[in-house]
Design a protein around this motif. Sequence first.
Motif, PDB file in Angstrom:
ATOM      1  N   LEU A 236       3.129 -25.321 -20.953  1.00 23.41           N
ATOM      2  CA  LEU A 236       3.679 -24.174 -20.250  1.00 23.41           C
ATOM      3  C   LEU A 236       2.567 -23.285 -19.714  1.00 23.41           C
ATOM      4  CD1 LEU A 236       6.430 -23.162 -22.865  1.00 23.41           C
ATOM      5  CD2 LEU A 236       6.757 -24.485 -20.769  1.00 23.41           C
ATOM      6  N   PRO A 237       2.726 -22.775 -18.502  1.00 23.97           N
ATOM      7  CA  PRO A 237       1.716 -21.852 -17.970  1.00 23.97           C
ATOM      8  C   PRO A 237       1.739 -20.535 -18.738  1.00 23.97           C
ATOM      9  CG  PRO A 237       3.616 -21.938 -16.519  1.00 23.97           C
ATOM     10  CD  PRO A 237       3.830 -23.001 -17.555  1.00 23.97           C
ATOM     11  N   ARG A 238       0.594 -19.851 -18.744  1.00 25.06           N
ATOM     12  CA  ARG A 238       0.505 -18.556 -19.428  1.00 25.06           C
ATOM     13  C   ARG A 238       0.836 -17.453 -18.438  1.00 25.06           C
ATOM     14  NH1 ARG A 238      -3.204 -14.444 -21.082  1.00 25.06           N
ATOM     15  NH2 ARG A 238      -2.995 -13.938 -23.313  1.00 25.06           N
ATOM     16  N   ALA A 239       1.769 -16.610 -18.809  1.00 27.44           N
ATOM     17  CA  ALA A 239       2.189 -15.528 -17.923  1.00 27.44           C
ATOM     18  C   ALA A 239       1.117 -14.443 -17.864  1.00 27.44           C
ATOM     19  CB  ALA A 239       3.499 -14.935 -18.405  1.00 27.44           C
ATOM     20  N   ALA A 240       0.927 -13.873 -16.698  1.00 33.40           N
ATOM     21  CA  ALA A 240      -0.057 -12.808 -16.514  1.00 33.40           C
ATOM     22  C   ALA A 240       0.611 -11.456 -16.731  1.00 33.40           C
ATOM     23  CB  ALA A 240      -0.657 -12.895 -15.115  1.00 33.40           C
ATOM     24  N   VAL A 241       1.148 -11.257 -17.923  1.00 38.23           N
ATOM     25  CA  VAL A 241       1.846 -10.014 -18.255  1.00 38.23           C
ATOM     26  C   VAL A 241       1.392  -9.534 -19.622  1.00 38.23           C
ATOM     27  CG1 VAL A 241       3.876 -10.659 -16.895  1.00 38.23           C
ATOM     28  CG2 VAL A 241       3.809 -11.207 -19.343  1.00 38.23           C
ATOM     29  N   GLN A 242       1.716  -8.308 -19.917  1.00 42.77           N
ATOM     30  CA  GLN A 242       1.511  -7.730 -21.244  1.00 42.77           C
ATOM     31  C   GLN A 242       2.899  -7.294 -21.742  1.00 42.77           C
ATOM     32  OE1 GLN A 242      -1.989  -7.145 -22.751  1.00 42.77           O
ATOM     33  NE2 GLN A 242      -1.936  -8.899 -21.369  1.00 42.77           N
ATOM     34  N   ALA A 243       3.556  -8.150 -22.498  1.00 49.96           N
ATOM     35  CA  ALA A 243       4.955  -7.922 -22.856  1.00 49.96           C
ATOM     36  C   ALA A 243       5.073  -7.200 -24.194  1.00 49.96           C
ATOM     37  CB  ALA A 243       5.706  -9.241 -22.909  1.00 49.96           C
ATOM     38  N   PHE A 244       6.148  -6.450 -24.343  1.00 46.32           N
ATOM     39  CA  PHE A 244       6.427  -5.731 -25.585  1.00 46.32           C
ATOM     40  C   PHE A 244       7.910  -5.844 -25.902  1.00 46.32           C
ATOM     41  CE2 PHE A 244       6.591  -2.891 -21.967  1.00 46.32           C
ATOM     42  CZ  PHE A 244       7.813  -2.243 -22.100  1.00 46.32           C
ATOM     43  N   GLY A 321       0.823 -10.271 -30.816  1.00 48.36           N
ATOM     44  CA  GLY A 321      -0.489 -10.840 -31.068  1.00 48.36           C
ATOM     45  C   GLY A 321      -0.596 -12.319 -30.774  1.00 48.36           C
ATOM     46  N   ARG A 322       0.431 -12.912 -30.189  1.00 49.63           N
ATOM     47  CA  ARG A 322       0.336 -14.325 -29.852  1.00 49.63           C
ATOM     48  C   ARG A 322       1.100 -14.612 -28.559  1.00 49.63           C
ATOM     49  NH1 ARG A 322       4.178 -17.209 -34.495  1.00 49.63           N
ATOM     50  NH2 ARG A 322       6.196 -16.821 -33.479  1.00 49.63           N
ATOM     51  N   ASP A 323       0.763 -15.759 -27.966  1.00 46.22           N
ATOM     52  CA  ASP A 323       1.489 -16.226 -26.784  1.00 46.22           C
ATOM     53  C   ASP A 323       2.717 -16.992 -27.264  1.00 46.22           C
ATOM     54  OD1 ASP A 323      -0.610 -15.143 -25.450  1.00 46.22           O
ATOM     55  OD2 ASP A 323      -1.466 -17.033 -24.753  1.00 46.22           O
ATOM     56  N   CYS A 324       3.870 -16.616 -26.776  1.00 44.99           N
ATOM     57  CA  CYS A 324       5.120 -17.193 -27.260  1.00 44.99           C
ATOM     58  C   CYS A 324       5.866 -17.893 -26.134  1.00 44.99           C
ATOM     59  CB  CYS A 324       6.016 -16.101 -27.836  1.00 44.99           C
ATOM     60  SG  CYS A 324       5.286 -15.218 -29.226  1.00 44.99           S
ATOM     61  N   PRO A 325       6.425 -19.087 -26.410  1.00 46.63           N
ATOM     62  CA  PRO A 325       7.234 -19.755 -25.392  1.00 46.63           C
ATOM     63  C   PRO A 325       8.449 -18.889 -25.055  1.00 46.63           C
ATOM     64  CG  PRO A 325       7.490 -20.831 -27.527  1.00 46.63           C
ATOM     65  CD  PRO A 325       6.387 -19.850 -27.676  1.00 46.63           C
ATOM     66  N   ALA A 326       8.738 -18.781 -23.769  1.00 50.82           N
ATOM     67  CA  ALA A 326       9.834 -17.911 -23.346  1.00 50.82           C
ATOM     68  C   ALA A 326      10.481 -18.427 -22.073  1.00 50.82           C
ATOM     69  CB  ALA A 326       9.322 -16.482 -23.129  1.00 50.82           C
ATOM     70  N   VAL A 327      11.760 -18.084 -21.931  1.00 48.11           N
ATOM     71  CA  VAL A 327      12.442 -18.216 -20.651  1.00 48.11           C
ATOM     72  C   VAL A 327      12.424 -16.821 -20.052  1.00 48.11           C
ATOM     73  CG1 VAL A 327      14.603 -18.783 -19.483  1.00 48.11           C
ATOM     74  CG2 VAL A 327      13.928 -20.056 -21.531  1.00 48.11           C
ATOM     75  N   LEU A 347       9.673 -20.860 -17.027  1.00 42.66           N
ATOM     76  CA  LEU A 347       9.424 -21.316 -18.392  1.00 42.66           C
ATOM     77  C   LEU A 347       7.936 -21.172 -18.632  1.00 42.66           C
ATOM     78  CD1 LEU A 347      11.588 -24.587 -18.269  1.00 42.66           C
ATOM     79  CD2 LEU A 347      12.328 -22.248 -18.785  1.00 42.66           C
ATOM     80  N   GLU A 348       7.528 -20.388 -19.629  1.00 40.61           N
ATOM     81  CA  GLU A 348       6.102 -20.056 -19.747  1.00 40.61           C
ATOM     82  C   GLU A 348       5.762 -19.570 -21.149  1.00 40.61           C
ATOM     83  OE1 GLU A 348       5.670 -17.064 -16.761  1.00 40.61           O
ATOM     84  OE2 GLU A 348       6.969 -15.631 -17.779  1.00 40.61           O
ATOM     85  N   GLN A 349       4.450 -19.433 -21.365  1.00 42.56           N
ATOM     86  CA  GLN A 349       3.934 -18.786 -22.566  1.00 42.56           C
ATOM     87  C   GLN A 349       3.697 -17.319 -22.221  1.00 42.56           C
ATOM     88  OE1 GLN A 349       3.362 -19.986 -25.595  1.00 42.56           O
ATOM     89  NE2 GLN A 349       3.330 -22.224 -25.384  1.00 42.56           N
ATOM     90  N   VAL A 350       4.292 -16.427 -23.001  1.00 39.56           N
ATOM     91  CA  VAL A 350       4.202 -15.001 -22.697  1.00 39.56           C
ATOM     92  C   VAL A 350       3.382 -14.291 -23.768  1.00 39.56           C
ATOM     93  CG1 VAL A 350       5.516 -12.863 -22.423  1.00 39.56           C
ATOM     94  CG2 VAL A 350       6.402 -15.001 -21.486  1.00 39.56           C
ATOM     95  N   PRO A 351       2.310 -13.581 -23.374  1.00 42.27           N
ATOM     96  CA  PRO A 351       1.541 -12.794 -24.341  1.00 42.27           C
ATOM     97  C   PRO A 351       2.370 -11.587 -24.814  1.00 42.27           C
ATOM     98  CG  PRO A 351       0.275 -13.177 -22.317  1.00 42.27           C
ATOM     99  CD  PRO A 351       1.690 -13.542 -22.027  1.00 42.27           C
ATOM    100  N   ILE A 352       2.641 -11.535 -26.117  1.00 47.13           N
ATOM    101  CA  ILE A 352       3.364 -10.403 -26.696  1.00 47.13           C
ATOM    102  C   ILE A 352       2.321  -9.475 -27.313  1.00 47.13           C
ATOM    103  CG2 ILE A 352       5.169  -9.669 -28.277  1.00 47.13           C
ATOM    104  CD1 ILE A 352       6.177 -11.518 -26.067  1.00 47.13           C
ATOM    105  N   VAL A 353       2.170  -8.308 -26.743  1.00 43.54           N
ATOM    106  CA  VAL A 353       1.090  -7.419 -27.188  1.00 43.54           C
ATOM    107  C   VAL A 353       1.575  -6.369 -28.183  1.00 43.54           C
ATOM    108  CG1 VAL A 353      -0.259  -7.775 -25.096  1.00 43.54           C
ATOM    109  CG2 VAL A 353       1.401  -5.917 -25.172  1.00 43.54           C
ATOM    110  N   ALA A 354       2.883  -6.144 -28.263  1.00 41.45           N
ATOM    111  CA  ALA A 354       3.371  -5.126 -29.205  1.00 41.45           C
ATOM    112  C   ALA A 354       4.834  -5.378 -29.538  1.00 41.45           C
ATOM    113  CB  ALA A 354       3.208  -3.729 -28.621  1.00 41.45           C
TER     114      ALA A 354
END
Length: 681
Positions: A236-244, A321-327, A347-354
């Motif tokens: 899965l590609p890594r999303a260029a976001v900072q998700a919470f 603190g980790r990249d998580c698979p997400a829709v 469909l991607e890996q999303v960095p969850i920052v908080a």
Amino acid sequence: MYALFEDAGKFLAGRVMSEADSSMQIELDSGKRVKVKAANVLLKFDKPAPAELITAAQHLSQDIDLDLAWEFAPEREFGFADLAREYFDANADATKQAAALFRLFEAPHYFRRLGKGNFRKAPEEIVKAALIGIERKKQQAAQIDAWAGELVTGHCPAPVREQLYKILFKPDKNGAEYKAVVEAAKRSQKAPLDLLTAAGAIDSPYQFHWRRFLFENFPRGTGFPPLTPPAIKETLPRAAVQAFSIDDSATTEIDDALSVQGLGSGKVSFGVHIAAPGLAITPDTAIDKVARDRLSTVYMPGHKLTMLPDDVVQAYTLTAGRDCPAVSLYVTLDEDTLELLGTETRLEQVPIVANLRHDQLDSVITEASLTGAAPADYAFANELAFVFRLARHLKAQREVVRGKPEVFNRPDYNFRLEGNGGAEPRGDETVGITTRQRGAPLDLIVAEAMILANSTWGGWLAECGVPGIYRAQASLAPGVKVRMGVKPAPHAGMGVAQYTWATSPLRRYVDLVNQWQIISCARHGRTAGLAAPFKPRDAALFSIISGFDSAYTEYNAFQSGIERYWTLKYLEQNALQTLDATVMKDGLVRADSLPLVFRALGADTLPRGARVRVRITGTDLLTLDLFASVVARLDDPGTAADDTAVDDAELEEAVESAGPLTLAIELKDDETEADVAAPAA
């Protein structure tokens, strides 16, 4: 002359007043005259008097040895008078003949009835089998009597204890255990729950409610088989976001997170990121079968039963603190007007920052800070401010469709069990109840984001020709409920054209099913219908809907009931004597400061919406009943009550939850007719 006759399964006797070829006029001892068909007259006699004959014949009939009578009886068809002459003597009188009739009639296992007082002896093998059955019934009756005696004296027999919840809620009314409880309740003049509590069958009210729920919904226990969460095979590609994410501190199944990109550019991308167990778990695998068996997480104060094992949840939950698979659903908006410019699902890996927590931030992230009227000294201040503005915009749009605004008159109640630590509660913990106003900024942000995602994905599934599980409500009229189906339809309560549940796949099975369908659309677009796990008119979808609807209703009812238990416990622990409340309907009132609806004496004469003070006179933690009476009216009796204080939907729900516990045990005796002179069987 007198006559003995049969009438509707009873034997009656009286004086013959007149006689014709086909009927007789007979006067009973009561003075009542009846017309009797000649075919129903079994015996004519001159003496003794009718009442004496029946009494003497009933007594004498019990002296007839059925085994001996069966031996005497001829193989051919015979009449009761024939048997009387064989058994007693050749000159058997009317009393002896009637005795033979009564005895033959009450022993169908020995003699088959052929009508008009005639019989035929049953085959020997039938008699033997019947006698075995009769002996078994005698033994069961003796056992019932013994168990009932134990219960009355305060001891619960082991078989009754083992079947406690079956007896009370899903009984086999022919079972000895059930009959013993009924008999003991009648003897002791106690209600079944009081009887069983006194006998030690019920350890505590809390355990009673908890074990009943497990009996009905988890008969094989709450444990999971050993399961290993499967890995996601595709890259899965890594999303260029900072998700919470935004959840309560107790939340471990973090299904959703948000992101905002492009602030200040005039065009903003708002991301709704949903945990993607559907990328790894597939239909008909071991984990899927576990999820489909449970269908949803079960919530209760201080504890929960998750739909999936914790190892599986932790593999896909959106932990900071980790990249998580997400829709992910990306909604592109005009930054100034909030006009919707487009949507995209990835469909991607999303960095969850908080992982933001409601209980820690509700007092910090306020409407004033989000609108710039107060300082916003917290993380994601700009992102949250934009999303709050968007949420209010989306809510306003939905309210136009709804035709009326959404009003949150009642807060959400949070239960905290002190020292519980998430372990299975004992039921005696100190409980704290706090409130969070519904529609608070963080609540509104999450709610509108999920409605946006669920309605958007619901429409997209339809465009791709892929079936999903939808929730629809035809109108806001009273009594029109939300229904689940496989075709998109308007949801009047939400104010959207269609609505799915797809944003909680770690907690609800229908969300996981919809996620599989959405993943197929993301992978295959317009040809997704060929690859989706569930095809149009798939019977499995209807089966899932039926099972989920039933389970979800049961789980919600349990949650409501156990919250009522803890609320009553809260009253007890805090020695609360009075409550302020609002009158609802038919004597129901709703507490102003607690999640509690109950009946109060004196409320049935007051108008809906009237404000009252009630005195609590008692509680019953076993039946979940509250006893109270109105002591004062708090508003001006001269002004009209405020009907808007009680929403119709809330009223309907309250009526269902306000009553005490309902048992499936019946203590009423079967009605019998008092005028029976002699039973025909």
